[in-house]
Design a protein around this motif. Sequence first.
Motif, short mmCIF file in Angstrom:
data_model
loop_
_atom_site.label_atom_id
_atom_site.label_comp_id
_atom_site.label_asym_id
_atom_site.label_seq_id
_atom_site.Cartn_x
_atom_site.Cartn_y
_atom_site.Cartn_z
N PHE A 220 0.82 -1.21 0.00
CA PHE A 220 0.00 0.00 0.00
C PHE A 220 0.86 1.26 0.00
CE2 PHE A 220 -3.46 -2.84 1.19
CZ PHE A 220 -4.51 -2.30 0.46
N TYR A 221 2.05 1.21 0.63
CA TYR A 221 2.89 2.40 0.61
C TYR A 221 3.31 2.74 -0.82
CZ TYR A 221 6.63 5.64 0.63
OH TYR A 221 7.40 6.73 0.32
N CYS A 222 3.88 1.75 -1.52
CA CYS A 222 4.36 2.04 -2.87
C CYS A 222 3.21 2.33 -3.81
CB CYS A 222 5.20 0.87 -3.39
SG CYS A 222 6.89 0.91 -2.78
N GLY A 223 2.04 1.72 -3.56
CA GLY A 223 0.87 2.06 -4.36
C GLY A 223 0.47 3.51 -4.18
N ALA A 224 0.52 3.98 -2.94
CA ALA A 224 0.16 5.38 -2.66
C ALA A 224 1.18 6.34 -3.26
CB ALA A 224 0.05 5.59 -1.15
N GLU A 225 2.46 6.06 -3.03
CA GLU A 225 3.51 6.95 -3.53
C GLU A 225 3.47 7.04 -5.06
OE1 GLU A 225 7.95 6.07 -4.08
OE2 GLU A 225 7.85 6.89 -2.06
N ALA A 226 3.33 5.88 -5.72
CA ALA A 226 3.31 5.85 -7.18
C ALA A 226 2.04 6.48 -7.74
CB ALA A 226 3.46 4.41 -7.67
N SER A 227 0.91 6.31 -7.05
CA SER A 227 -0.35 6.89 -7.53
C SER A 227 -0.28 8.41 -7.55
CB SER A 227 -1.52 6.43 -6.65
OG SER A 227 -1.74 5.04 -6.77
N VAL A 228 0.29 9.00 -6.51
CA VAL A 228 0.43 10.46 -6.48
C VAL A 228 1.38 10.91 -7.59
CG1 VAL A 228 1.16 12.47 -5.12
CG2 VAL A 228 -0.07 10.59 -4.02
N GLY A 229 2.49 10.17 -7.77
CA GLY A 229 3.46 10.54 -8.80
C GLY A 229 2.89 10.42 -10.21
N LEU A 230 2.07 9.37 -10.45
CA LEU A 230 1.56 9.13 -11.79
C LEU A 230 0.37 10.02 -12.13
CD1 LEU A 230 1.82 7.39 -14.35
CD2 LEU A 230 0.24 5.76 -13.30
N TRP A 231 -0.55 10.20 -11.19
CA TRP A 231 -1.79 10.92 -11.47
C TRP A 231 -1.86 12.31 -10.87
CZ3 TRP A 231 -3.38 8.49 -15.34
CH2 TRP A 231 -3.42 7.10 -15.40
N GLY A 232 -0.84 12.69 -10.08
CA GLY A 232 -0.86 14.02 -9.45
C GLY A 232 -0.94 15.14 -10.46
N SER A 233 -0.16 15.03 -11.54
CA SER A 233 -0.17 16.07 -12.56
C SER A 233 -1.54 16.14 -13.25
CB SER A 233 0.93 15.80 -13.60
OG SER A 233 1.01 16.84 -14.53
N SER A 234 -2.12 14.97 -13.56
CA SER A 234 -3.44 14.95 -14.19
C SER A 234 -4.51 15.51 -13.25
CB SER A 234 -3.79 13.52 -14.59
OG SER A 234 -2.88 13.02 -15.56
N PHE A 235 -4.38 15.23 -11.95
CA PHE A 235 -5.30 15.78 -10.95
C PHE A 235 -5.25 17.30 -10.96
CE2 PHE A 235 -5.87 17.43 -6.61
CZ PHE A 235 -7.13 16.95 -6.30
N LEU A 236 -4.03 17.85 -10.99
CA LEU A 236 -3.87 19.30 -10.96
C LEU A 236 -4.36 19.96 -12.24
CD1 LEU A 236 -0.32 19.47 -9.32
CD2 LEU A 236 -2.50 20.02 -8.23
N VAL A 237 -4.15 19.28 -13.38
CA VAL A 237 -4.58 19.85 -14.67
C VAL A 237 -6.09 19.80 -14.81
CG1 VAL A 237 -4.52 19.52 -17.18
CG2 VAL A 237 -2.40 19.39 -15.85
N ASN A 238 -6.70 18.65 -14.47
CA ASN A 238 -8.12 18.44 -14.72
C ASN A 238 -9.03 18.93 -13.60
OD1 ASN A 238 -8.25 16.76 -17.35
ND2 ASN A 238 -6.69 15.71 -16.15
N VAL A 239 -8.54 18.89 -12.36
CA VAL A 239 -9.39 19.31 -11.23
C VAL A 239 -9.08 20.74 -10.81
CG1 VAL A 239 -10.03 18.80 -8.83
CG2 VAL A 239 -9.60 16.92 -10.44
N LYS A 240 -7.80 21.08 -10.72
CA LYS A 240 -7.40 22.41 -10.29
C LYS A 240 -7.13 23.37 -11.44
CE LYS A 240 -7.59 21.16 -6.00
NZ LYS A 240 -8.63 21.72 -5.09
N GLU A 241 -7.20 22.84 -12.69
CA GLU A 241 -7.09 23.65 -13.91
C GLU A 241 -5.76 24.40 -14.01
OE1 GLU A 241 -10.56 26.09 -13.98
OE2 GLU A 241 -11.91 24.43 -14.45
N LEU A 242 -4.68 23.72 -13.66
CA LEU A 242 -3.35 24.30 -13.80
C LEU A 242 -2.78 23.94 -15.17
CD1 LEU A 242 -1.65 23.53 -10.35
CD2 LEU A 242 -2.63 25.69 -11.11
N MET A 340 10.70 -5.94 -1.83
CA MET A 340 10.81 -5.18 -3.06
C MET A 340 9.75 -5.62 -4.07
SD MET A 340 13.36 -3.05 -2.70
CE MET A 340 12.68 -2.92 -1.06
N ALA A 341 9.58 -6.94 -4.20
CA ALA A 341 8.61 -7.46 -5.17
C ALA A 341 7.20 -7.03 -4.81
CB ALA A 341 8.71 -8.98 -5.22
N VAL A 342 6.82 -7.13 -3.53
CA VAL A 342 5.48 -6.74 -3.11
C VAL A 342 5.30 -5.23 -3.26
CG1 VAL A 342 3.92 -6.60 -1.13
CG2 VAL A 342 5.14 -8.71 -1.59
N ALA A 343 6.34 -4.47 -2.91
CA ALA A 343 6.27 -3.02 -3.05
C ALA A 343 6.00 -2.63 -4.50
CB ALA A 343 7.56 -2.38 -2.56
N TYR A 344 6.72 -3.26 -5.43
CA TYR A 344 6.51 -2.94 -6.83
C TYR A 344 5.19 -3.50 -7.36
CZ TYR A 344 11.13 -0.92 -7.31
OH TYR A 344 12.23 -0.11 -7.19
#
Length: 398
Positions: A220-242, A340-344
Amino acid sequence: MATFFLIMIYLSFISLGLPDSLLGAAWPVMQAEYGAAFGMAGVINIVIASGTIVSSLMSGALLKRLGTGQITLISCLMTAAALLGFSFAPSIIWLLALALPLGLGAGSVDAALNHYVATHYQAHHMSWLHCFWGVGATLGPIIMSGFMHDHDLWRNGYFTISLIQFALVVLLAFTLPLWKRMENIQSHAVKESQAQPSRGRSEKMLQTKGVKLTLLTFLFYCGAEASVGLWGSSFLVNVKELPAALAAVWVAMYYGGITVGRFITGFVTFKVSNRILIRSGLLVSFAGASLLMLPLPTYYSLIGLLLLGLGFAPIYPCMLHDTPERFGKEQSQKLMGYQMAVAYTGATFLPPLLGWLAAQTTVSILPFFIAFYIVFMLYGSERVNRIMKQRIAQSETI
């Protein structure tokens, strides 16, 4: 010699971090150029992380055959070549094909270097090691945003990162004899440690109480960290209109929070235990996710991203460094590869799952999922702490 070797390990972790945040930062522009579906970034991410999972599970056998130095060199070379390929890829199919060597290049070296530092160095070195991963992860979107600011030249961003990787390949090639020399010292130390009894020797690793819950926490840690990294920019563009370029910079600040937080954590570990740092990090990151959830002015999103980065900072390195202490040095080498395997696995499946759900609904669900992951991690971490206390109490009564 030992200090120079440690510097080389740090530089290798910059190499690991550089590609990790590129796809998420560039995806809003790449998606438009290729005419791809919104969730295709998640599919590419699956291929990358799948390669990393495979190489993580094979890390033990590969290390015995090739050694840490050659594994690090080969991994960095594969990463550099894949990134160069990304810069010329004419279609999504090419990106998917190049994603596999990009992932394979990360797994074995990640497990090997983490185990080495957890076994032979104190907790502050583990935090600083992952701080250098954060340096790479922060530089990636900053470099990419520079090329996308005026002309959306994301390909030039990938090309530049590949050149940095190739420069590290050359440095690793020249220092390969030093790696072999230090590996011989390490091998001698491991043999001496195995001559002494260690906790959990008679227990099967996956049946050891607390191991499965620990693995889920890594997932869950790596899922959370990677989710913010992958979709954070799209969240800011589409929701916050940056604008896309500004959103990439803000995501870089998220990785910057992780980097600065891990640098500070390295000093804090002299006075504060890993367990307290993990608990504090989870609470801070939950506050960051809460700011993203609430309908607040846009600049609060930047504060939320920074808090997420700062909160995430101590969690991963502290959990890794605690592995030999929690489950014994004899089990830690194999368990490190499993972690490492579970994290990835978490980084593989949770971000695309979130991307698929966002495509069906809205990307504004991102902070709600991150908050859920954090709550689960807090439960898992505290539960394992109680298990460890019970184990210590039982050993003292015997």
